[in-house]
Structure formats: structure tokens, C-alpha cells
Design a protein around this motif. Sequence first.
Motif, PDB file in Angstrom:
ATOM      1  N   LEU A  23      73.230  78.828  76.229  1.00 22.67           N
ATOM      2  CA  LEU A  23      72.936  77.629  75.437  1.00 22.67           C
ATOM      3  C   LEU A  23      73.236  76.393  76.277  1.00 22.67           C
ATOM      4  N   PRO A  24      72.459  75.322  76.092  1.00 27.47           N
ATOM      5  CA  PRO A  24      71.334  75.164  75.167  1.00 27.47           C
ATOM      6  C   PRO A  24      70.076  75.869  75.686  1.00 27.47           C
ATOM      7  N   TYR A  25      69.184  76.169  74.760  1.00 27.62           N
ATOM      8  CA  TYR A  25      67.921  76.837  75.049  1.00 27.62           C
ATOM      9  C   TYR A  25      66.829  75.973  74.445  1.00 27.62           C
ATOM     10  N   ARG A  26      65.670  75.966  75.043  1.00 30.51           N
ATOM     11  CA  ARG A  26      64.637  75.013  74.606  1.00 30.51           C
ATOM     12  C   ARG A  26      64.200  75.218  73.155  1.00 30.51           C
ATOM     13  N   LEU A  27      64.316  76.461  72.648  1.00 32.74           N
ATOM     14  CA  LEU A  27      63.921  76.727  71.262  1.00 32.74           C
ATOM     15  C   LEU A  27      65.100  76.779  70.309  1.00 32.74           C
ATOM     16  N   ARG A  28      66.318  76.681  70.838  1.00 29.95           N
ATOM     17  CA  ARG A  28      67.503  76.618  69.972  1.00 29.95           C
ATOM     18  C   ARG A  28      68.603  75.938  70.775  1.00 29.95           C
ATOM     19  N   ARG A  29      68.828  74.674  70.465  1.00 32.38           N
ATOM     20  CA  ARG A  29      69.830  73.910  71.215  1.00 32.38           C
ATOM     21  C   ARG A  29      71.247  74.268  70.798  1.00 32.38           C
ATOM     22  N   MET A  30      71.441  74.712  69.547  1.00 28.82           N
ATOM     23  CA  MET A  30      72.782  74.967  69.045  1.00 28.82           C
ATOM     24  C   MET A  30      72.802  76.228  68.193  1.00 28.82           C
ATOM     25  N   LEU A  31      73.990  76.813  68.073  1.00 30.72           N
ATOM     26  CA  LEU A  31      74.242  77.920  67.163  1.00 30.72           C
ATOM     27  C   LEU A  31      75.491  77.547  66.382  1.00 30.72           C
ATOM     28  N   GLY A  32      75.322  77.173  65.104  1.00 32.05           N
ATOM     29  CA  GLY A  32      76.432  76.529  64.408  1.00 32.05           C
ATOM     30  C   GLY A  32      76.797  75.275  65.180  1.00 32.05           C
ATOM     31  N   PRO A  33      78.097  75.032  65.427  1.00 34.73           N
ATOM     32  CA  PRO A  33      78.486  73.849  66.202  1.00 34.73           C
ATOM     33  C   PRO A  33      78.481  74.085  67.709  1.00 34.73           C
ATOM     34  N   PHE A  34      78.189  75.313  68.162  1.00 31.66           N
ATOM     35  CA  PHE A  34      78.196  75.624  69.596  1.00 31.66           C
ATOM     36  C   PHE A  34      76.933  75.079  70.242  1.00 31.66           C
ATOM     37  N   ILE A  35      77.107  74.218  71.257  1.00 33.83           N
ATOM     38  CA  ILE A  35      75.977  73.554  71.888  1.00 33.83           C
ATOM     39  C   ILE A  35      75.795  73.965  73.344  1.00 33.83           C
ATOM     40  N   PHE A  36      76.726  74.749  73.870  1.00 33.12           N
ATOM     41  CA  PHE A  36      76.672  75.135  75.286  1.00 33.12           C
ATOM     42  C   PHE A  36      77.406  76.453  75.436  1.00 33.12           C
ATOM     43  N   MET A  37      76.838  77.342  76.279  1.00 27.06           N
ATOM     44  CA  MET A  37      77.500  78.612  76.564  1.00 27.06           C
ATOM     45  C   MET A  37      77.078  79.086  77.944  1.00 27.06           C
ATOM     46  N   ASP A  38      78.060  79.305  78.819  1.00 25.90           N
ATOM     47  CA  ASP A  38      77.848  79.840  80.158  1.00 25.90           C
ATOM     48  C   ASP A  38      78.656  81.115  80.326  1.00 25.90           C
ATOM     49  N   HIS A  39      78.089  82.068  81.044  1.00 24.85           N
ATOM     50  CA  HIS A  39      78.791  83.291  81.411  1.00 24.85           C
ATOM     51  C   HIS A  39      78.871  83.318  82.929  1.00 24.85           C
ATOM     52  N   GLY A  40      80.078  83.111  83.452  1.00 28.99           N
ATOM     53  CA  GLY A  40      80.291  83.096  84.895  1.00 28.99           C
ATOM     54  C   GLY A  40      80.874  84.403  85.376  1.00 28.99           C
ATOM     55  N   THR A 122      82.299  77.772  76.514  1.00 24.93           N
ATOM     56  CA  THR A 122      81.458  77.222  75.456  1.00 24.93           C
ATOM     57  C   THR A 122      81.868  75.780  75.191  1.00 24.93           C
ATOM     58  N   TRP A 123      80.913  75.009  74.668  1.00 29.57           N
ATOM     59  CA  TRP A 123      81.208  73.671  74.166  1.00 29.57           C
ATOM     60  C   TRP A 123      80.913  73.678  72.672  1.00 29.57           C
ATOM     61  N   VAL A 124      81.831  73.083  71.919  1.00 33.06           N
ATOM     62  CA  VAL A 124      81.680  72.973  70.473  1.00 33.06           C
ATOM     63  C   VAL A 124      81.502  71.493  70.147  1.00 33.06           C
ATOM     64  N   ALA A 125      80.356  71.144  69.580  1.00 31.58           N
ATOM     65  CA  ALA A 125      80.119  69.751  69.196  1.00 31.58           C
ATOM     66  C   ALA A 125      81.081  69.344  68.087  1.00 31.58           C
ATOM     67  N   LEU A 126      81.448  68.081  68.073  1.00 27.89           N
ATOM     68  CA  LEU A 126      82.369  67.562  67.063  1.00 27.89           C
ATOM     69  C   LEU A 126      81.599  66.950  65.896  1.00 27.89           C
ATOM     70  N   SER A 297      68.496  68.201  69.590  1.00 26.93           N
ATOM     71  CA  SER A 297      68.676  69.582  69.120  1.00 26.93           C
ATOM     72  C   SER A 297      67.782  69.824  67.927  1.00 26.93           C
ATOM     73  N   PRO A 298      66.507  70.206  68.179  1.00 28.23           N
ATOM     74  CA  PRO A 298      65.584  70.432  67.054  1.00 28.23           C
ATOM     75  C   PRO A 298      66.005  71.627  66.236  1.00 28.23           C
ATOM     76  N   PRO A 299      65.498  71.733  65.009  1.00 29.42           N
ATOM     77  CA  PRO A 299      65.823  72.921  64.198  1.00 29.42           C
ATOM     78  C   PRO A 299      65.221  74.170  64.822  1.00 29.42           C
ATOM     79  N   PRO A 300      65.742  75.337  64.462  1.00 32.03           N
ATOM     80  CA  PRO A 300      65.212  76.574  65.012  1.00 32.03           C
ATOM     81  C   PRO A 300      63.719  76.707  64.691  1.00 32.03           C
ATOM     82  N   PRO A 301      62.950  77.404  65.559  1.00 31.07           N
ATOM     83  CA  PRO A 301      61.523  77.584  65.284  1.00 31.07           C
ATOM     84  C   PRO A 301      61.333  78.502  64.081  1.00 31.07           C
TER      85      PRO A 301
END
Length: 304
Positions: A23-40, A122-126, A297-301
Motif C-alpha cells: 500500500l498504497p495501490y492505484r485501485l485501493r489507497r487505504m485499508l481502514g486507516p492503513f495508508i502504507f505498507m512495505d515488506h522489507g 505500516t503507516w496509519v493515517a490519523l 485516496s479514491p473509494p475501492p473499485p
Amino acid sequence: MLDQIIDARPAALGNGFTVRRILPYRLRRMLGPFIFMDHGGPVALPPQPVTSMDVLPHPHIGLSTVSYLFDGQLTHRDSLGVEQVIRPGDVNWMTAGRGIAHSERFEDPNLLVGNSLEMIQTWVALPEADEESDPAFTNYSIEQLPVFTDTGVWLRLIAGDVFGLTNAVKSHSPLFYAHVVLQPGTRFGLPLGYSERGAYVAKGRVEVSGRTYEAGQLLVFTKGIDPVLVAHEACTLMLLGGEPLGERYIWWNFVSSRLDRIEQAKADWQAGRIALPPTDNTTFIPLPDDKSKPVGSPPPPPLS
């Protein structure tokens, strides 16, 4: 029912270190309040190049960062004067609020020799009411995080409320975040009661409704549906989601409900109005020369 499948994409952080961006992804910017997710990772390196993976001081606004390690170790320093060694299983929750800068460095290169670094950030939007709150950082040690076990199931609660588990990790809006390990053949369901829910397959393969999903895929589920995940092999999952907060804009490390606030953050970082960590202030990441506008962050498709 699956709403969406998001495949992680490679993202270069510099110095040869590449992560999987979920996250973010072009078709879903957020999942609940989560706006960013990286797996390193996992990544194993000889001693010399490890320090080249250091993340120099950089700013954030309008979000909380959540660093969670599977393996390895790094040191967090921020403009509040906090210096914290981040170890596997701990929860490191940094709330940027109106503005903070922090670095993440590898202090002991030998820690990675013969081992590996692997982490989820992850980043959680406030919520809007908290976007300009005072910055803060809290480390929650592994001993503070409840663990649930059952036949074939191990679960550590990172934040929120799932399956009757709670902990002291402070969040600003309703959410859940958990680390789950399943043994082969185990059947497992997601928590109910949240508007948006997802399961990221960090390791292994799982089956849902007769279809198999691989490591590096985030599965997003319809509200009210009780999916059953079946582990094809030993699996590591990250469960996350919660209640949506409304539209948010993201540009570089800045998140806000207001476009003008992101422009202000850019100017503040360029002008040195966001303080550097007092014990890590000789270098920093400059504002990118990026003329793109903040992404909303548009709504989900619609379901297909």
C-alpha cells in the motif's frame, strides 16, 4: 468474498535495498486507516554494506508509523530525542502529528552476518482531529503484547482488538493489526466487526474458496463475510484493517486530509522548520525534486 487481491510491487529505497510495496495501490489507497505498507527482506548481507542501508533523517506529518521486525535489529532516533533499538516482536509506534523527523540505522553490522533482516512497516493515517497533535514515540516490548495459541495457530496482537484480545498499544481510531503463524492444514478466519479487513501473506501459501494465494499478496475481504483461510504450508500472515477515515492525500512521507497542509510540510522541511534528531543531525534526506501532486485516496473499485 474477496473484494480485491493486491500484489506487492518492488520499490527501491536506495543503496541497493529493495522492498515489496503493498500500500498504497492505484485501485485501493487505504485499508481502514492503513495508508502504507512495505515488506522489507529477508536480506542477509556481509558486514561492510549493511550501513549503506541506513535510512537518514526524514520527516512525517499526519500519520503514525508502525515498525515491526521479524528478524534483525535497527536503531530509531527522532526529533523528540528518543533513541530506541528496535528488536523482533516489539511494536514501535511513532505518531508524527504536526511533524517529526526520524532515522533508522544499523548500528552493529555483525548482527546481519549469517542472519537476515526482515520487517513490515505500516503507516496509519490519523483522524482529522489528531492530524496536528503533538508528535510522540512509544516502544511496546514483546512482553506487553498478548499471544493466542490454538492447534496449528499462533497469533500476536500488534494493535487494536481481535478475537477478544486487547493490549496497551495506543491508536487513534478503530483498527486491528496482528501477526499470525499457521501450520500446514490449519483453517483460520478473520475478525468480524470491522468495515475493512485484509490478510497479507508474508510467507507460505493459503487457500480461500478453492483458490491459492502466494506470499506477497494482500487479500481484501467484503464486510460481513467470514472467510476461511486454509494454510497449504507453514504460513506467516499479517492481519490488518479497521474503519475508514475518509479521503487522505499522500506525497513522499506526508499524509493529510488537506492538500495545502502537504504543501506547507514541503516548505517546512526545506526551510529546516522540522527539527532533526538531536543525536543524528549531520545528514538528512532532502525534499525530493518531484513536481507531482499529492495522490488522493479514491473509494475501492466496484466488485467485478
